[in-house]
Design a protein around this motif. Structure first.
Motif, PDB file in Angstrom:
ATOM      1  N   ALA A  33      -7.760   6.905 -19.298  1.00 49.66           N
ATOM      2  CA  ALA A  33      -6.446   7.482 -19.590  1.00 49.66           C
ATOM      3  C   ALA A  33      -5.689   7.763 -18.294  1.00 49.66           C
ATOM      4  N   SER A  34      -6.392   8.240 -17.295  1.00 55.63           N
ATOM      5  CA  SER A  34      -5.751   8.490 -16.006  1.00 55.63           C
ATOM      6  C   SER A  34      -5.267   7.191 -15.378  1.00 55.63           C
ATOM      7  N   LEU A  35      -6.087   6.150 -15.451  1.00 55.59           N
ATOM      8  CA  LEU A  35      -5.678   4.849 -14.917  1.00 55.59           C
ATOM      9  C   LEU A  35      -4.504   4.274 -15.706  1.00 55.59           C
ATOM     10  N   ALA A  36      -4.463   4.529 -17.010  1.00 62.93           N
ATOM     11  CA  ALA A  36      -3.328   4.074 -17.815  1.00 62.93           C
ATOM     12  C   ALA A  36      -2.053   4.789 -17.362  1.00 62.93           C
ATOM     13  N   GLY A  37      -2.176   6.065 -17.010  1.00 62.76           N
ATOM     14  CA  GLY A  37      -1.033   6.797 -16.477  1.00 62.76           C
ATOM     15  C   GLY A  37      -0.558   6.221 -15.156  1.00 62.76           C
ATOM     16  N   VAL A  38      -1.514   5.816 -14.309  1.00 60.33           N
ATOM     17  CA  VAL A  38      -1.159   5.172 -13.038  1.00 60.33           C
ATOM     18  C   VAL A  38      -0.461   3.843 -13.316  1.00 60.33           C
ATOM     19  N   ASP A  39      -0.962   3.098 -14.284  1.00 56.63           N
ATOM     20  CA  ASP A  39      -0.326   1.826 -14.647  1.00 56.63           C
ATOM     21  C   ASP A  39       1.115   2.040 -15.101  1.00 56.63           C
ATOM     22  N   GLN A  40       1.368   3.121 -15.832  1.00 54.90           N
ATOM     23  CA  GLN A  40       2.734   3.427 -16.267  1.00 54.90           C
ATOM     24  C   GLN A  40       3.626   3.722 -15.068  1.00 54.90           C
ATOM     25  N   LEU A  41       3.088   4.478 -14.096  1.00 58.69           N
ATOM     26  CA  LEU A  41       3.874   4.763 -12.890  1.00 58.69           C
ATOM     27  C   LEU A  41       4.174   3.476 -12.121  1.00 58.69           C
ATOM     28  N   ILE A  42       3.175   2.603 -12.045  1.00 60.86           N
ATOM     29  CA  ILE A  42       3.349   1.336 -11.329  1.00 60.86           C
ATOM     30  C   ILE A  42       4.413   0.478 -12.021  1.00 60.86           C
ATOM     31  N   GLY A  43       4.391   0.456 -13.339  1.00 62.80           N
ATOM     32  CA  GLY A  43       5.316  -0.376 -14.094  1.00 62.80           C
ATOM     33  C   GLY A  43       6.681   0.259 -14.339  1.00 62.80           C
ATOM     34  N   SER A  44       6.849   1.499 -13.904  1.00 64.30           N
ATOM     35  CA  SER A  44       8.099   2.210 -14.196  1.00 64.30           C
ATOM     36  C   SER A  44       9.300   1.688 -13.421  1.00 64.30           C
ATOM     37  N   GLY A  45       9.076   0.954 -12.353  1.00 64.14           N
ATOM     38  CA  GLY A  45      10.174   0.470 -11.530  1.00 64.14           C
ATOM     39  C   GLY A  45      10.666   1.490 -10.523  1.00 64.14           C
ATOM     40  N   ARG A  46      10.017   2.636 -10.458  1.00 62.30           N
ATOM     41  CA  ARG A  46      10.433   3.689  -9.527  1.00 62.30           C
ATOM     42  C   ARG A  46       9.725   3.579  -8.184  1.00 62.30           C
ATOM     43  N   LEU A  47       8.756   2.689  -8.087  1.00 58.29           N
ATOM     44  CA  LEU A  47       7.998   2.532  -6.841  1.00 58.29           C
ATOM     45  C   LEU A  47       8.396   1.244  -6.139  1.00 58.29           C
ATOM     46  N   SER A  49       7.860  -2.254  -4.229  1.00 59.64           N
ATOM     47  CA  SER A  49       6.849  -3.286  -4.517  1.00 59.64           C
ATOM     48  C   SER A  49       5.630  -3.155  -3.612  1.00 59.64           C
ATOM     49  N   VAL A  50       5.832  -2.741  -2.361  1.00 58.91           N
ATOM     50  CA  VAL A  50       4.708  -2.588  -1.440  1.00 58.91           C
ATOM     51  C   VAL A  50       3.749  -1.491  -1.925  1.00 58.91           C
ATOM     52  N   VAL A  51       4.266  -0.489  -2.589  1.00 58.66           N
ATOM     53  CA  VAL A  51       3.434   0.577  -3.151  1.00 58.66           C
ATOM     54  C   VAL A  51       2.787   0.106  -4.446  1.00 58.66           C
ATOM     55  N   ARG A  52       3.565  -0.574  -5.283  1.00 56.74           N
ATOM     56  CA  ARG A  52       3.018  -1.059  -6.560  1.00 56.74           C
ATOM     57  C   ARG A  52       1.811  -1.958  -6.351  1.00 56.74           C
ATOM     58  N   SER A  53       1.902  -2.885  -5.411  1.00 55.68           N
ATOM     59  CA  SER A  53       0.790  -3.826  -5.198  1.00 55.68           C
ATOM     60  C   SER A  53      -0.452  -3.095  -4.688  1.00 55.68           C
TER      61      SER A  53
END
Length: 184
Positions: A33-47, A49-53
Motif C-alpha cells: 500500500a505504501s509503494l502504491a502511494g509512491v506510485d501515485q506520487l510518481i504518476g501525479s505529474g507533480r515531480l 522526470s529526473v525524480v520520477r525515474s
C-alpha cells in the motif's frame, strides 16, 4: 516495603509501570500500500522526470527484494532497510519535496548550495544504490547454491576424459542411433 507495612500487611511497592505499546511490524499489505502511494506520487505529474525515474527505480528494487527478505534474515538490518525504505524513507523524501512550492524547491539553495530538488535527487540515488546492494545480497544466497551445485556436478561427472557414448535403443522398425558426445 517498610516494617510498618509488613506488620499491617500493606504493600507500599508501586505497581510496575506499563510497557509502552509498540507498533506492529508492517505487513506485506502495508508495504505494498505504501509503494502504491509512491506510485501515485510518481504518476501525479507533480515531480520532475529526473525524480520520477529515480523514485520508480527505488520502488521497483524494493518490490523485487520483498519476496527475498527471508534470504536476508527476517529482522536483519537489510530486511529492516527494505521495509523502512518502502514505508518511510522513500515516501517521506518525496513528500517533503512536494510540500514545498515547486519554483522555490527547484531554484532556492538551502544546504551547501544545493536546492531541495538536488537534495532529493541525492537521497534517491543513495536509496537506489542501497536497495541495489540489498537486492544483490538477497540473490547471492541462491547464486552461491547454484555455484556449489555446479562444482558438485563437475566433481561427480566431470572427471572422466573419455567421451560419453549414449546409444538410443531402436524403435520397432528403426536402426539403432548412436550419439557420441565429445568433451571440449
Amino acid at each position: 516495603m517498610g516494617f510498618w507495612d509488613w506488620l499491617t500487611g500493606r504493600d507500599s511497592t508501586p505497581p510496575p509501570a506499563a510497557l509502552p505499546e509498540v507498533d506492529p511490524a508492517p505487513t506485506e499489505a502495508d508495504i505494498m500500500a505504501s509503494l502504491a502511494g509512491v506510485d501515485q506520487l510518481i504518476g501525479s505529474g507533480r515531480l520532475p522526470s529526473v525524480v520520477r525515474s529515480r523514485a520508480a527505480r527505488v520502488a521497483d528494487l524494493v518490490r523485487k527484494t520483498l519476496p527475498r527478505l527471508e534470504s536476508l534474515g527476517l529482522g536483519s538490518y537489510d530486511s529492516y532497510s527494505v521495509v523502512a525504505t518502502a514505508t518511510d524513507y522513500l515516501p517521506e523524501a518525496i513528500g517533503a519535496y512536494l510540500r514545498l512550492p515547486q519554483d522555490w524547491a527547484d531554484s532556492r539553495p538551502v544546504e551547501n548550495g544545493k536546492t531541495p530538488l538536488l537534495l532529493l535527487i541525492d537521497q534517491l540515488d543513495l536509496l537506489g544504490a542501497t536497495m541495489q546492494k540489498i537486492y544483490d545480497a538477497a540473490n547471492s544466497t541462491d547464486a552461491a547454491a547454484l555455484i556449489a551445485h555446479g562444482r558438485f556436478l563437475q566433481e561427480r561427472f566431470g572427471h572422466s576424459a573419455a567421451p560419453v557414448d549414449l546409444t538410443v535403443p531402436p524403435a520397432t522398425d528403426q536402426p539403432a542411433t548412436s550419439l557420441n558426445l565429445e568433451r571440449p
